[in-house]
Design a protein around this motif. Structure first.
Motif, mmCIF file in Angstrom:
data_model
loop_
_atom_site.group_PDB
_atom_site.id
_atom_site.type_symbol
_atom_site.label_atom_id
_atom_site.label_comp_id
_atom_site.label_asym_id
_atom_site.label_seq_id
_atom_site.Cartn_x
_atom_site.Cartn_y
_atom_site.Cartn_z
ATOM 1 N N GLY A 71 110.722 -9.935 53.525
ATOM 2 C CA GLY A 71 111.645 -10.928 54.071
ATOM 3 C C GLY A 71 111.288 -11.329 55.489
ATOM 4 O O GLY A 71 111.369 -12.496 55.864
ATOM 5 N N ARG A 72 110.880 -10.357 56.285
ATOM 6 C CA ARG A 72 110.467 -10.629 57.663
ATOM 7 C C ARG A 72 109.252 -11.557 57.682
ATOM 8 O O ARG A 72 109.181 -12.501 58.469
ATOM 9 C CB ARG A 72 110.144 -9.297 58.339
ATOM 10 C CG ARG A 72 109.697 -9.378 59.743
ATOM 11 C CD ARG A 72 109.426 -7.961 60.272
ATOM 12 N NE ARG A 72 108.804 -7.992 61.578
ATOM 13 C CZ ARG A 72 108.299 -6.933 62.166
ATOM 14 N NH1 ARG A 72 108.350 -5.752 61.576
ATOM 15 N NH2 ARG A 72 107.750 -7.028 63.354
ATOM 16 N N THR A 74 108.154 -13.710 55.225
ATOM 17 C CA THR A 74 108.457 -15.069 54.754
ATOM 18 C C THR A 74 109.343 -15.809 55.754
ATOM 19 O O THR A 74 109.205 -17.026 55.910
ATOM 20 C CB THR A 74 109.111 -15.054 53.361
ATOM 21 O OG1 THR A 74 110.252 -14.202 53.383
ATOM 22 C CG2 THR A 74 108.138 -14.607 52.306
ATOM 23 N N ALA A 75 110.224 -15.090 56.459
ATOM 24 C CA ALA A 75 111.038 -15.739 57.489
ATOM 25 C C ALA A 75 110.156 -16.271 58.616
ATOM 26 O O ALA A 75 110.405 -17.357 59.157
ATOM 27 C CB ALA A 75 112.078 -14.766 58.028
ATOM 28 N N THR A 76 109.110 -15.530 58.952
ATOM 29 C CA THR A 76 108.174 -15.991 59.976
ATOM 30 C C THR A 76 107.472 -17.270 59.537
ATOM 31 O O THR A 76 107.379 -18.239 60.302
ATOM 32 C CB THR A 76 107.133 -14.899 60.286
ATOM 33 O OG1 THR A 76 107.810 -13.740 60.769
ATOM 34 C CG2 THR A 76 106.121 -15.360 61.319
ATOM 35 N N HIS A 78 108.548 -19.391 57.378
ATOM 36 C CA HIS A 78 109.572 -20.442 57.310
ATOM 37 C C HIS A 78 109.845 -21.011 58.713
ATOM 38 O O HIS A 78 109.907 -22.233 58.886
ATOM 39 C CB HIS A 78 110.842 -19.866 56.693
ATOM 40 C CG HIS A 78 111.970 -20.827 56.583
ATOM 41 N ND1 HIS A 78 111.918 -21.930 55.774
ATOM 42 C CD2 HIS A 78 113.178 -20.856 57.184
ATOM 43 C CE1 HIS A 78 113.049 -22.594 55.872
ATOM 44 N NE2 HIS A 78 113.827 -21.965 56.729
ATOM 45 N N ARG A 79 109.987 -20.137 59.706
ATOM 46 C CA ARG A 79 110.214 -20.588 61.086
ATOM 47 C C ARG A 79 109.030 -21.395 61.617
ATOM 48 O O ARG A 79 109.208 -22.315 62.419
ATOM 49 C CB ARG A 79 110.466 -19.393 62.004
ATOM 50 C CG ARG A 79 111.876 -18.894 62.001
ATOM 51 C CD ARG A 79 112.132 -17.910 63.134
ATOM 52 N NE ARG A 79 111.174 -16.813 63.194
ATOM 53 C CZ ARG A 79 111.270 -15.686 62.509
ATOM 54 N NH1 ARG A 79 112.286 -15.487 61.708
ATOM 55 N NH2 ARG A 79 110.357 -14.741 62.637
#
Length: 111
Positions: A71-72, A74-76, A78-79
């Motif tokens: 999750g960390r 993919t969040a990166t 995405h950001r």
């Protein structure tokens, strides 16, 4: 559940058993740097994907903290504007996970 592999007569494991063994990297930054090109290529393709399928198809190593690092990561992405949410998909046990698709910027960068 793991399946035991029968070693050959010389004591080594068959090649198929060695390739199925999941590697684990203990440092998040090293792990993220190793898997990032695979996910950038998936984003550049522009088709929807699930992270666990990409990891399985490309035999990617496990992260240090399996419950949080995917999750960390993919969040990166995405950001940074490489991924956007594209609904949900299912895991093998039928639980819902986020489905991702590469952004137009990711496709342009690949071109």
């Amino acid at each position: 559940m793991t399946i035991a592999e029968q070693p050959t007569l010389d004591g080594t494991l068959p090649a198929a058993a060695v390739s199925r063994a999941r590697r684990r990297i203990e440092d998040y930054d090293t792990w993220a740097a190793e898997i990032r090109p695979v996910f950038e290529a998936a984003a550049a393709a522009g088709t929807p994907f699930l992270c666990w399928k990409i990891a399985k198809e490309n035999d990617l190593p496990d992260p240090p903290d399996r419950d949080h690092d995917w999750g960390r990561f993919t969040a990166t992405l995405h950001r940074e504007g490489l991924l956007r949410a594209d609904g949900f998909g299912l895991t093998r046990d039928k639980s819902a996970v986020r489905r991702w698709r590469g952004t137009a910027a990711a496709r342009r960068a690949a071109a």
